[in-house]
Write a protein that holds these residues in place. Structure first.
Motif, PDB file in Angstrom:
ATOM      1  N   LYS A   1       0.840  -1.192   0.000  1.00  0.00           N
ATOM      2  CA  LYS A   1       0.000   0.000   0.000  1.00  0.00           C
ATOM      3  C   LYS A   1       0.876   1.243   0.000  1.00  0.00           C
ATOM      4  O   LYS A   1       1.989   1.234   0.528  1.00  0.00           O
ATOM      5  N   MET A   2       0.355   2.311  -0.577  1.00  0.00           N
ATOM      6  CA  MET A   2       1.058   3.585  -0.565  1.00  0.00           C
ATOM      7  C   MET A   2       0.723   4.356   0.709  1.00  0.00           C
ATOM      8  O   MET A   2      -0.386   4.262   1.233  1.00  0.00           O
ATOM      9  N   THR A   3       1.685   5.109   1.195  1.00  0.00           N
ATOM     10  CA  THR A   3       1.510   5.854   2.443  1.00  0.00           C
ATOM     11  C   THR A   3       0.952   7.248   2.210  1.00  0.00           C
ATOM     12  O   THR A   3       0.861   8.039   3.150  1.00  0.00           O
ATOM     13  N   ALA A   4       0.601   7.548   0.997  1.00  0.00           N
ATOM     14  CA  ALA A   4      -0.076   8.804   0.649  1.00  0.00           C
ATOM     15  C   ALA A   4      -0.837   8.511  -0.639  1.00  0.00           C
ATOM     16  O   ALA A   4      -0.968   7.354  -1.048  1.00  0.00           O
ATOM     17  N   GLY A   5      -1.352   9.549  -1.298  1.00  0.00           N
ATOM     18  CA  GLY A   5      -2.044   9.329  -2.549  1.00  0.00           C
ATOM     19  C   GLY A   5      -1.079   8.904  -3.645  1.00  0.00           C
ATOM     20  O   GLY A   5       0.108   9.220  -3.620  1.00  0.00           O
ATOM     21  N   MET A   6      -1.617   8.190  -4.634  1.00  0.00           N
ATOM     22  CA  MET A   6      -0.768   7.751  -5.729  1.00  0.00           C
ATOM     23  C   MET A   6      -0.212   8.948  -6.493  1.00  0.00           C
ATOM     24  O   MET A   6       0.893   8.897  -7.030  1.00  0.00           O
ATOM     25  N   GLY A   7      -0.971  10.033  -6.511  1.00  0.00           N
ATOM     26  CA  GLY A   7      -0.499  11.227  -7.191  1.00  0.00           C
ATOM     27  C   GLY A   7       0.792  11.756  -6.621  1.00  0.00           C
ATOM     28  O   GLY A   7       1.685  12.194  -7.364  1.00  0.00           O
ATOM     29  N   GLU A   8       0.931  11.737  -5.278  1.00  0.00           N
ATOM     30  CA  GLU A   8       2.138  12.294  -4.676  1.00  0.00           C
ATOM     31  C   GLU A   8       3.227  11.259  -4.446  1.00  0.00           C
ATOM     32  O   GLU A   8       4.414  11.595  -4.389  1.00  0.00           O
TER      33      GLU A   8
ATOM     34  N   THR B   1     -16.170   8.049  11.931  1.00  0.00           N
ATOM     35  CA  THR B   1     -16.017   8.686  13.244  1.00  0.00           C
ATOM     36  C   THR B   1     -15.398   7.755  14.280  1.00  0.00           C
ATOM     37  O   THR B   1     -14.999   8.217  15.353  1.00  0.00           O
ATOM     38  N   ALA B   2     -15.341   6.465  14.003  1.00  0.00           N
ATOM     39  CA  ALA B   2     -14.748   5.502  14.937  1.00  0.00           C
ATOM     40  C   ALA B   2     -13.679   4.704  14.213  1.00  0.00           C
ATOM     41  O   ALA B   2     -13.697   4.584  12.980  1.00  0.00           O
ATOM     42  N   ASP B   3     -12.745   4.143  14.975  1.00  0.00           N
ATOM     43  CA  ASP B   3     -11.713   3.324  14.341  1.00  0.00           C
ATOM     44  C   ASP B   3     -12.311   1.974  13.946  1.00  0.00           C
ATOM     45  O   ASP B   3     -13.370   1.568  14.421  1.00  0.00           O
ATOM     46  N   GLU B   4     -11.602   1.283  13.069  1.00  0.00           N
ATOM     47  CA  GLU B   4     -12.154   0.060  12.490  1.00  0.00           C
ATOM     48  C   GLU B   4     -12.285  -1.066  13.511  1.00  0.00           C
ATOM     49  O   GLU B   4     -13.187  -1.906  13.396  1.00  0.00           O
ATOM     50  N   THR B   5     -11.414  -1.105  14.494  1.00  0.00           N
ATOM     51  CA  THR B   5     -11.547  -2.129  15.525  1.00  0.00           C
ATOM     52  C   THR B   5     -12.850  -1.942  16.292  1.00  0.00           C
ATOM     53  O   THR B   5     -13.592  -2.896  16.544  1.00  0.00           O
TER      54      THR B   5
ATOM     55  N   PRO C   1     -11.293  12.619  11.550  1.00  0.00           N
ATOM     56  CA  PRO C   1     -11.923  11.294  11.491  1.00  0.00           C
ATOM     57  C   PRO C   1     -11.035  10.268  12.176  1.00  0.00           C
ATOM     58  O   PRO C   1      -9.839  10.498  12.396  1.00  0.00           O
ATOM     59  N   ALA C   2     -11.607   9.125  12.507  1.00  0.00           N
ATOM     60  CA  ALA C   2     -10.854   8.082  13.218  1.00  0.00           C
ATOM     61  C   ALA C   2     -10.377   6.973  12.299  1.00  0.00           C
ATOM     62  O   ALA C   2      -9.485   6.208  12.670  1.00  0.00           O
ATOM     63  N   SER C   3     -10.957   6.866  11.113  1.00  0.00           N
ATOM     64  CA  SER C   3     -10.559   5.810  10.186  1.00  0.00           C
ATOM     65  C   SER C   3     -11.012   6.165   8.780  1.00  0.00           C
ATOM     66  O   SER C   3     -11.851   7.057   8.584  1.00  0.00           O
ATOM     67  N   ILE C   4     -10.431   5.462   7.813  1.00  0.00           N
ATOM     68  CA  ILE C   4     -10.777   5.656   6.402  1.00  0.00           C
ATOM     69  C   ILE C   4     -10.943   4.287   5.761  1.00  0.00           C
ATOM     70  O   ILE C   4     -10.136   3.377   5.981  1.00  0.00           O
ATOM     71  N   VAL C   5     -11.979   4.143   4.948  1.00  0.00           N
ATOM     72  CA  VAL C   5     -12.221   2.912   4.204  1.00  0.00           C
ATOM     73  C   VAL C   5     -12.477   3.271   2.745  1.00  0.00           C
ATOM     74  O   VAL C   5     -13.247   4.192   2.455  1.00  0.00           O
ATOM     75  N   TYR C   6     -11.811   2.562   1.839  1.00  0.00           N
ATOM     76  CA  TYR C   6     -12.056   2.711   0.404  1.00  0.00           C
ATOM     77  C   TYR C   6     -12.791   1.466  -0.091  1.00  0.00           C
ATOM     78  O   TYR C   6     -12.478   0.343   0.334  1.00  0.00           O
ATOM     79  N   SER C   7     -13.727   1.651  -1.005  1.00  0.00           N
ATOM     80  CA  SER C   7     -14.422   0.533  -1.640  1.00  0.00           C
ATOM     81  C   SER C   7     -14.534   0.807  -3.130  1.00  0.00           C
ATOM     82  O   SER C   7     -14.628   1.967  -3.564  1.00  0.00           O
ATOM     83  N   CYS C   8     -14.529  -0.274  -3.928  1.00  0.00           N
ATOM     84  CA  CYS C   8     -14.646  -0.095  -5.379  1.00  0.00           C
ATOM     85  C   CYS C   8     -15.198  -1.365  -6.021  1.00  0.00           C
ATOM     86  O   CYS C   8     -15.185  -2.443  -5.438  1.00  0.00           O
TER      87      CYS C   8
ATOM     88  N   SER D   1      -8.870  -1.073   4.211  1.00  0.00           N
ATOM     89  CA  SER D   1      -8.565  -0.112   5.261  1.00  0.00           C
ATOM     90  C   SER D   1      -7.474   0.825   4.761  1.00  0.00           C
ATOM     91  O   SER D   1      -6.414   0.392   4.327  1.00  0.00           O
ATOM     92  N   MET D   2      -7.727   2.120   4.838  1.00  0.00           N
ATOM     93  CA  MET D   2      -6.740   3.116   4.417  1.00  0.00           C
ATOM     94  C   MET D   2      -6.512   4.142   5.532  1.00  0.00           C
ATOM     95  O   MET D   2      -6.132   5.282   5.285  1.00  0.00           O
ATOM     96  N   SER D   3      -6.747   3.722   6.774  1.00  0.00           N
ATOM     97  CA  SER D   3      -6.659   4.640   7.904  1.00  0.00           C
ATOM     98  C   SER D   3      -5.261   5.192   8.107  1.00  0.00           C
ATOM     99  O   SER D   3      -5.090   6.252   8.732  1.00  0.00           O
ATOM    100  N   HIS D   4      -4.265   4.494   7.594  1.00  0.00           N
ATOM    101  CA  HIS D   4      -2.895   4.994   7.741  1.00  0.00           C
ATOM    102  C   HIS D   4      -2.693   6.326   7.032  1.00  0.00           C
ATOM    103  O   HIS D   4      -1.756   7.062   7.317  1.00  0.00           O
ATOM    104  N   LEU D   5      -3.606   6.673   6.094  1.00  0.00           N
ATOM    105  CA  LEU D   5      -3.467   7.934   5.363  1.00  0.00           C
ATOM    106  C   LEU D   5      -3.838   9.149   6.209  1.00  0.00           C
ATOM    107  O   LEU D   5      -3.532  10.285   5.823  1.00  0.00           O
ATOM    108  N   LEU D   6      -4.486   8.928   7.334  1.00  0.00           N
ATOM    109  CA  LEU D   6      -4.822  10.057   8.201  1.00  0.00           C
ATOM    110  C   LEU D   6      -3.571  10.821   8.618  1.00  0.00           C
ATOM    111  O   LEU D   6      -3.623  12.033   8.872  1.00  0.00           O
ATOM    112  N   ALA D   7      -2.435  10.123   8.671  1.00  0.00           N
ATOM    113  CA  ALA D   7      -1.193  10.764   9.111  1.00  0.00           C
ATOM    114  C   ALA D   7      -0.717  11.838   8.149  1.00  0.00           C
ATOM    115  O   ALA D   7       0.032  12.743   8.546  1.00  0.00           O
ATOM    116  N   VAL D   8      -1.134  11.780   6.880  1.00  0.00           N
ATOM    117  CA  VAL D   8      -0.661  12.768   5.904  1.00  0.00           C
ATOM    118  C   VAL D   8      -1.772  13.709   5.450  1.00  0.00           C
ATOM    119  O   VAL D   8      -1.536  14.597   4.626  1.00  0.00           O
TER     120      VAL D   8
END
Length: 729
Positions: free
Chosen positions: A364-371, A521-525, A564-571, A548-555
């Motif tokens: 996984k990338m630690t930021a957006g693919m663009g950057e 608003t809540a973490d995934e756990t 937010p407490a977590s991020i989820v991508y779906s496709c 799970s893409m919650s690690h992106l909150l750091a950037v």
């Protein structure tokens, strides 16, 4: 004519399209070794940013907004080699020490935990797999470029099967090494496997027998015997076929009924059944000696082929097989009831996914693919002297009167940059160079329309121009996706000298995709995610794949106390509707409305299977969505990010059965000064992915400068012979 047969020198090269294939071509062509052959390189890109289907930008509060879910696979040797070289040349520790991503290792993190979903009458059952990691890293210098034979793939499959056996010992008292792969029905994989019941113990013994038969099959029909005899002796091969048949039939009749509701045993059975059917098919269809390798069965659909060779209906509907189709959006017209994926390509990609990764199965990338990818490539290419023409839409390629060359390229200029200063497309977010979410009006003579990246843009070009052969360019690299070819390559498609263009443009299937990014608003756990920090596919509903893409909150740059407490991508795919007219400017908005409706349905009835904590009294809790504006109910969806990837250039290229022969190689355009690049061409890895696109870019560069087409291509891949038996140079 092969454009590599008489390359002009030095050449003025134009690259049409700023996706990863076009940038990979520019990367190779701008290397020092080609300075005597390439005078200049100019990349033409509509809109304000690079990336194509991989583009991303930063929105409100610096949040990352992607075209969809992007992960890199551990077998992407060529893509990782490109990004390694880019970061080494960029040298951010010296040139930009404040940037948080300074080396490629800062931009990627191993992701070895994968979840597969299995729909059941009584709900949805997660299957979590944790794949072993090793000390290797993809794209490392010195990676082999030898072709992987079918025999090598079979050998690696047997090795994986042995790993599976090792994760589930037959006797409770047996010493148990730490398994390299754990498969479990539990939400959290156990540390050591529990003692196996008698039925599973018998299953393991039968699996061992199957592995031995597989090893015998390799010994009998493998490359060593082929070299010695010229071809496998059918008197030896026939007993192997019979042995595989006997073992698989025994497993089906004696074991499957005994595993009952033991989900772990049933899934191991599905693995065995799938491997058994695959081995049986490889032997029965003589793929070990077929001139085209796995491509010999590409007229079959993958599921049909394994069914033909004995896979049970249970295996055909298993998470393993469904996951293969989800990974490549393998549904014709986006219809879940029409799974279609070329069998040979399916075997190759499955083998590379599970057997040919280095370091980790996913990255996984630690930021957006663009950057992480496209901003660094842009910075280095510009420093090398590559010229970028943003806001330049390619409208048409013009064929010469004798039909042998591209004489002109019609371009629509979408916006003019203010003043004489070079256009700087990047912005800084948290010290990281990124792409903005829209065209920067402060740098333009007039405000730009928001839909500059859309085929149905309502903004007319501010001017038009035609690039002339011999004046503006000598050679063109076409890196625009095949979905756009009817619109920009009409003269090539209609040219009776090159009927292969119509066959390819009409025959290659593409599919629209849909994506949603949710800030929660809540973490995934807390929300009960079955595979925290993992990727899950096979989810029922409109969005089959979730990560799970919650690690992106750091950037991202959320205000303190309002994060937010977590991020989820779906496709997943977006089912096709009636084909839109070229002047139907409202089409993208209507399809985005469809995505919104699909998202609401998914949130209310699907997401609870993976995030049960989002459900209250059987309905979706809309307050689970983070919304800085604190809207009520479904209106909170306005604070999320949804995409309908319906633009002709955004549609994903499918690997439908029987279509591999329609793909043109980089050097097979049929025009003296045109080479091809993109995951839609024939690279030998004929599926829509970053790796195939990078391979295409490298091959296009080789065609421009007259090098062998596979020069610089690294990593295992099947030997490919091209159409009509013509071998790669």
């Amino acid at each position: 004519m092969n454009p590599a047969s008489s390359p002009p020198s030095p050449q003025r090269v134009v690259v049409l399209g700023g996706g990863i294939a076009g940038l990979a071509a520019a990367w190779e062509l701008s290397k020092t070794e080609h300075r005597d052959q390439v005078e200049s390189i100019t990349i033409y890109q509509r809109g304000w940013r690079l990336g194509g289907k991989g583009a991303s930008s930063r929105g409100a509060h610096g949040r990352i907004e992607e075209h969809g879910l992007h992960v890199w696979l551990g077998y992407y040797e060529n893509a990782f080699r490109l990004i390694r070289e880019c970061y080494e040349e960029l040298d951010r520790p010296s040139s930009d020490p404040d940037a948080p991503i300074r080396a490629w290792t800062d931009g990627f993190v191993a992701a070895s935990r994968i979840g597969l979903g299995e729909p059941r009458d009584d709900g949805w059952l997660p299957w979590t797999a944790t794949f072993s990691e090793d000390d290797g890293t993809p794209g490392a210098p010195g990676a082999t470029s030898d072709a992987m034979t079918v025999t090598e793939l079979v050998r690696r499959a047997v090795s994986l099967l042995r790993d599976l056996i090792g994760s589930l010992p037959a006797r409770p008292s047996a010493a148990r090494p730490t398994p390299p792969l754990v498969l479990t029905a539990s939400a959290v994989p156990p540390d050591p496997p529990s003692p196996a019941p008698a039925a599973v113990g018998q299953l393991v013994r039968d699996v061992t027998l199957l592995a031995l038969v597989g090893a015998l099959e390799v010994a009998v029909t493998g490359q060593a015997l082929t070299d010695a005899l010229g071809a496998p002796d059918d008197r030896l091969v026939a007993p192997v076929r019979a042995s595989i048949d006997a073992v698989v039939d025994r497993l089906r009749t004696e074991i499957r009924d005994r595993v009952g509701d033991d989900h772990g045993a049933r899934r191991l059975w599905q693995v065995v059944d799938l491997v058994g059917a695959t081995m049986r098919g490889i032997v029965a269809d003589e793929l070990l000696t077929a001139p085209d390798g796995f491509a010999a069965i590409d007229d079959w659909d993958y599921r049909d082929w394994i069914a033909h060779h004995g896979a049970s209906p249970d295996t055909l509907d298993s998470p393993l097989v469904r996951g293969v189709y989800d990974l490549v959006f393998g549904y014709e017209h986006g219809d879940d009831h029409r799974p279609r994926f070329a069998a040979g390509t399916g075997l190759l990609l499955s083998a590379k996914l599970f057997l040919d990764y280095r370091g980790a199965i996913f990255w996984k990338m630690t930021a957006g693919m663009g950057e992480v990818v496209f901003a660094p490539l842009y910075q280095v290419l510009r420093a090398r002297g590559v010229r970028f023409e943003f806001f330049h839409r390619i409208d048409a390629l013009r064929v010469s009167d004798d039909g042998t060359r591209i004489d002109g390229i019609d371009v629509g200029v979408q916006a003019r940059v203010r003043g004489d200063e070079p256009y700087e497309p990047l912005i800084r977010v948290g010290g990281l160079p990124c792409w903005p979410a829209s065209a920067p009006d402060e740098l333009l003579e007039a405000p730009a329309a928001e839909d500059l990246e859309s085929f149905w843009s309502t903004s007319p070009a501010v001017s038009t121009r035609t690039l002339r052969r011999g004046v503006d360019f000598d050679t063109a690299v076409l890196a625009i996706p095949v979905g756009m070819h009817h619109h920009v390559c009409g003269e090539l498609v209609a040219n009776p000298r090159t009927p292969e263009w119509r066959a390819m443009t009409d025959g290659l299937g593409t599919v629209a995709t849909q994506a949603v990014q949710l800030w929660l608003t809540a973490d995934e756990t807390t929300l009960g995610a079955p595979s925290a920090a993992g990727t899950v596919t096979g989810v029922p509903g409109a969005f089959h794949t979730q990560a799970s893409m919650s690690h992106l909150l750091a950037v991202e740059q959320w205000p303190p106390g309002e994060r937010p407490a977590s991020i989820v991508y779906s496709c997943h795919t977006l089912p096709d509707v009636a084909a839109p007219r070229d002047d139907d400017v409202g089409y993208p908005a209507r399809r985005l409305d469809d995505v919104r409706a699909n998202t609401i349905e998914f949130l209310r009835h699907g997401i609870a299977r993976t995030l049960p904590g989002t459900s209250v009294d059987g309905d979706f809790d809309w307050n689970a969505l983070f919304d800085p504006g604190d809207a009520d109910g479904e209106a909170r969806l306005d604070a999320q990010y949804l995409r309908a990837n319906v633009d002709p250039s955004d549609r994903y290229v499918l690997s439908l059965p029987g279509t591999g022969r329609l793909r043109l190689r980089a050097d097979e355009s049929g025009y003296d000064n045109l080479v091809l690049a993109g995951d839609w061409i024939d690279t030998g890895l004929n599926a829509g992915c970053i790796e195939s696109a990078v391979m295409a870019g490298v091959q296009a560069a080789n065609a421009v400068v007259g090098e062998p087409l596979l020069r610089g291509i690294t990593g295992f891949h099947l030997p490919h012979h091209g159409r009509a038996g013509r071998r790669w140079r």
